[in-house]
Design an enzyme around this catalytic site. Structure first.
Site, PDB file in Angstrom:
ATOM      1  N   ALA A 114      28.120   9.249 -18.661  1.00 45.65           N
ATOM      2  CA  ALA A 114      26.915   8.486 -18.307  1.00 45.65           C
ATOM      3  C   ALA A 114      26.431   8.949 -16.943  1.00 45.65           C
ATOM      4  O   ALA A 114      26.833   8.430 -15.911  1.00 45.65           O
ATOM      5  CB  ALA A 114      27.213   6.995 -18.305  1.00 45.65           C
ATOM      6  N   TYR A 145      25.923   8.377  -4.487  1.00 38.05           N
ATOM      7  CA  TYR A 145      25.785   8.154  -5.939  1.00 38.05           C
ATOM      8  C   TYR A 145      25.253   9.413  -6.616  1.00 38.05           C
ATOM      9  O   TYR A 145      25.813   9.891  -7.606  1.00 38.05           O
ATOM     10  CB  TYR A 145      24.838   6.972  -6.171  1.00 38.05           C
ATOM     11  CG  TYR A 145      24.671   6.565  -7.617  1.00 38.05           C
ATOM     12  CD1 TYR A 145      25.736   6.029  -8.341  1.00 38.05           C
ATOM     13  CD2 TYR A 145      23.433   6.689  -8.251  1.00 38.05           C
ATOM     14  CE1 TYR A 145      25.572   5.630  -9.662  1.00 38.05           C
ATOM     15  CE2 TYR A 145      23.268   6.289  -9.572  1.00 38.05           C
ATOM     16  CZ  TYR A 145      24.337   5.761 -10.273  1.00 38.05           C
ATOM     17  OH  TYR A 145      24.169   5.367 -11.583  1.00 38.05           O
ATOM     18  N   ARG A 186      19.096  -5.196  -8.125  1.00 39.54           N
ATOM     19  CA  ARG A 186      18.159  -4.341  -8.861  1.00 39.54           C
ATOM     20  C   ARG A 186      16.820  -5.040  -9.081  1.00 39.54           C
ATOM     21  O   ARG A 186      16.723  -6.271  -9.045  1.00 39.54           O
ATOM     22  CB  ARG A 186      18.768  -3.887 -10.178  1.00 39.54           C
ATOM     23  CG  ARG A 186      19.635  -2.665  -9.931  1.00 39.54           C
ATOM     24  CD  ARG A 186      20.183  -2.114 -11.197  1.00 39.54           C
ATOM     25  NE  ARG A 186      21.423  -2.779 -11.541  1.00 39.54           N
ATOM     26  CZ  ARG A 186      22.370  -2.216 -12.290  1.00 39.54           C
ATOM     27  NH1 ARG A 186      22.204  -1.009 -12.756  1.00 39.54           N
ATOM     28  NH2 ARG A 186      23.472  -2.869 -12.563  1.00 39.54           N
TER      29      ARG A 186
HETATM   30  N1  UDP Z   1      12.739  -2.835  -5.595  1.00 38.12           N
HETATM   31  C1  UDP Z   1      11.873  -3.768  -5.038  1.00 38.12           C
HETATM   32  N2  UDP Z   1      12.334  -5.022  -4.799  1.00 38.12           N
HETATM   33  C2  UDP Z   1      13.593  -5.417  -5.097  1.00 38.12           C
HETATM   34  C3  UDP Z   1      14.485  -4.477  -5.687  1.00 38.12           C
HETATM   35  C4  UDP Z   1      14.027  -3.196  -5.900  1.00 38.12           C
HETATM   36  O1  UDP Z   1      10.693  -3.460  -4.752  1.00 38.12           O
HETATM   37  O2  UDP Z   1      13.923  -6.583  -4.863  1.00 38.12           O
HETATM   38  C5  UDP Z   1      12.237  -1.488  -5.877  1.00 38.12           C
HETATM   39  C6  UDP Z   1      13.058  -0.379  -5.259  1.00 38.12           C
HETATM   40  O3  UDP Z   1      12.600  -0.097  -3.946  1.00 38.12           O
HETATM   41  C7  UDP Z   1      12.798   0.761  -6.229  1.00 38.12           C
HETATM   42  C8  UDP Z   1      12.621   0.058  -7.569  1.00 38.12           C
HETATM   43  O4  UDP Z   1      12.309  -1.296  -7.260  1.00 38.12           O
HETATM   44  O5  UDP Z   1      11.603   1.429  -5.909  1.00 38.12           O
HETATM   45  C9  UDP Z   1      13.856   0.108  -8.450  1.00 38.12           C
HETATM   46  O6  UDP Z   1      14.947  -0.319  -7.702  1.00 38.12           O
HETATM   47  P1  UDP Z   1      16.397  -0.549  -8.321  1.00 38.12           P
HETATM   48  O7  UDP Z   1      17.281  -0.932  -7.179  1.00 38.12           O
HETATM   49  O8  UDP Z   1      16.330  -1.472  -9.464  1.00 38.12           O
HETATM   50  O9  UDP Z   1      16.836   0.845  -8.917  1.00 38.12           O
HETATM   51  P2  UDP Z   1      16.639   2.376  -8.504  1.00 38.12           P
HETATM   52  O10 UDP Z   1      15.708   2.915  -9.509  1.00 38.12           O
HETATM   53  O11 UDP Z   1      16.062   2.474  -7.116  1.00 38.12           O
HETATM   54  O12 UDP Z   1      18.009   2.935  -8.583  1.00 38.12           O
END
Ligand code: UDP
Length: 311
Positions: A114, A145, A186
Site C-alpha cells: 500500500a 512519510y 485528516r
Molecule cells: N486540510 C484542511 N483542514 C483540515 C485538514 C486538512 O484544510 O482541517 C487540508 C490540508 O491542508 C490538505 C487537504 O486538506 O490540503 C488534505 O489533507 P489531509 O490531511 O486529509 O491529507 P493529505 O492529502 O494532505 O495527506
C-alpha cells in the site's frame, strides 16, 4: 486463502480485513495499535477466521503457518500522525516492509504494497500518472512519510527482480469513510466532526488546493483486485473526482445542514497544491473503477460520525 493484513486494525486495513472475511478467507491482523484501534476490529473478536496479533512489524512479524497473501498497510497515514512519529514512520516503511517481504517470499505468498499518492509530492504533472516520478523534498517534514513509501516501493521491486517475489504496488489517493479516526486530523474527518459540533471548519490556506476523495469500500475493492491480479504495478487507486478543499468544506456544510462558519488557518509546509489520480491503468489492468459518488459516500460517513459523537 490465509491472508496477512499488516495494519489490519487501521482505517483501510480493517475494511480490507472485512472484505476478505466476507469472501471466506482466514485473516491474520498485525497491528501495533499506535494509530490502529481495537474498536476497528472489535466486531471480529469472536470470529474464528480472524486472528489479531499485536506486533510492530518494524521489529517482528510473528506469523507462522501457511500464508497466501500479505498486504502491507502498516504505517501512520495522516499528516499529523506521521509528523508526530517521524522515526517510527521511516522504520515501518523500511524495516517493516522488508520483514513483510521476507514473510511473503518465504511463504510463496503474493505481496501487496500500500503505497501512496504522496510519493508524487507536490506534483508538476496533473492528473498524476504512474510514470510520473514526483516532486518530493527529501528533507522536508513530509519526507518521513513520502520517502518511507518511496523506499518501500523500491524494496518491493527489488524483491521481485532479485528473488522473484510475487508483488503488486498500489498508490492510494485520499480515502474517507466510516472508521476514519475522528481525531487524526485528516480533512474529511475534521470537517465532518467540526460541522456536526457546530464549530468552525478549519480550512488550511486559502482552500484552493485540491484533493480527490475515494470512498473506502471502493478503495479496498481496488486493493483486493490488485491482490487477485497478476499485475506488478505501480497502480493508482483513487477517485478522480477532484475538488478544492473549500468545495469539500462547503459540501460537508450542505450535507450536514450545519451553520458552522469557515475559518482559514495557516497552510502546512509542503502541502501539495493539487492531487488527482489518472486511473486508466487500474481500469485497464484490474477492471476496477470507483462506483460511489462523493456526496453518497460523505452521507454514509456523516452518519457514522453522528453516531460516534452521540448526535
Ligand atoms: N486540510 C484542511 N483542514 C483540515 C485538514 C486538512 O484544510 O482541517 C487540508 C490540508 O491542508 C490538505 C487537504 O486538506 O490540503 C488534505 O489533507 P489531509 O490531511 O486529509 O491529507 P493529505 O492529502 O494532505 O495527506
Amino acid at each position: 486463502m490465509r491472508v496477512v493484513v499488516a495494519g489490519g486494525a487501521g482505517f483501510l486495513g480493517s475494511h480490507l480485513t472485512d472484505l476478505h472475511v466476507a469472501r471466506g478467507d482466514a485473516v491474520v491482523v498485525l497491528d501495533d495499535f499506535t494509530t490502529g484501534t481495537r474498536e476497528n476490529v472489535a466486531h471480529l473478536a469472536s470470529n474464528p477466521a480472524v486472528e489479531v496479533i499485536a506486533a510492530d512489524v518494524s521489529a517482528e512479524v510473528p506469523v507462522s503457518g501457511s500464508v497466501d497473501r500479505v498486504y502491507n498497510l502498516a504505517s501512520p497515514a495522516s499528516p499529523p500522525a506521521y509528523l508526530e512519529r517521524p522515526l517510527e514512520t521511516l522504520a515501518v516503511g523500511s524495516e517493516g516492509t522488508r520483514r513483510l517481504l521476507e514473510l511473503a517470499d518465504q511463504s510463496g505468498a503474493r505481496f501487496v504494497m500500500a503505497s501512496t499518492s504522496e510519493i508524487y509530492g507536490d506534483p508538476m504533472v496533473h492528473p498524476q500518472v504512474e510514470d510520473y516520478r514526483g516532486n518530493v523534498d527529501p528533507i522536508g517534514p513530509r519526507s518521513v512519510y513520502d520517502e518511507a513509501k518511496r523506499f518501500s516501493e523500491s524494496i518491493t521491486m527489488a524483491f521481485h527482480t532479485k528473488r522473484g517475489t510475487d508483488i503488486g504496488i498500489a498508490r492510494i489517493f485520499n480515502t474517507y469513510g466510516p472508521r476514519l479516526d475522528a481525531g487524526d486530523g485528516r480533512v474529511v474527518s475534521n470537517f465532518i466532526v467540526q460541522a456536526l459540533r457546530g464549530e468552525p471548519l478549519t480550512v488550511y490556506g486559502d482552500g484552493t488546493q485540491t484533493r480527490s476523495l475515494c470512498f473506502v469500500a471502493d478503495l479496498v475493492a481496488g486493493l483486493a483486485a490488485l491482490g487477485d491480479a497478476d499485475v506488478t504495478g505501480p497502480i493508482n487507486l483513487g477517485n478522480p473526482d477532484e475538488r478544492t478543499v473549500l468545495e469539500i468544506a462547503e459540501t460537508i456544510l450542505a450535507l450536514t445542514g450545519s451553520s458552522s462558519t469557515i475559518e482559514h488557518l495557516a497552510l502546512p509546509k509542503d502541502d501539495p497544491t493539487r492531487r488527482c489520480p489518472d486511473i486508466s491503468r487500474a481500469i485497464e489492468q484490474l477492471g476496477w473503477r470507483p462506483t460511489v459518488q462523493t456526496e453518497d459516500g460523505l452521507r454514509v460517513t456523516i452518519d457514522h460520525f453522528a453516531q460516534l459523537l452521540g448526535l
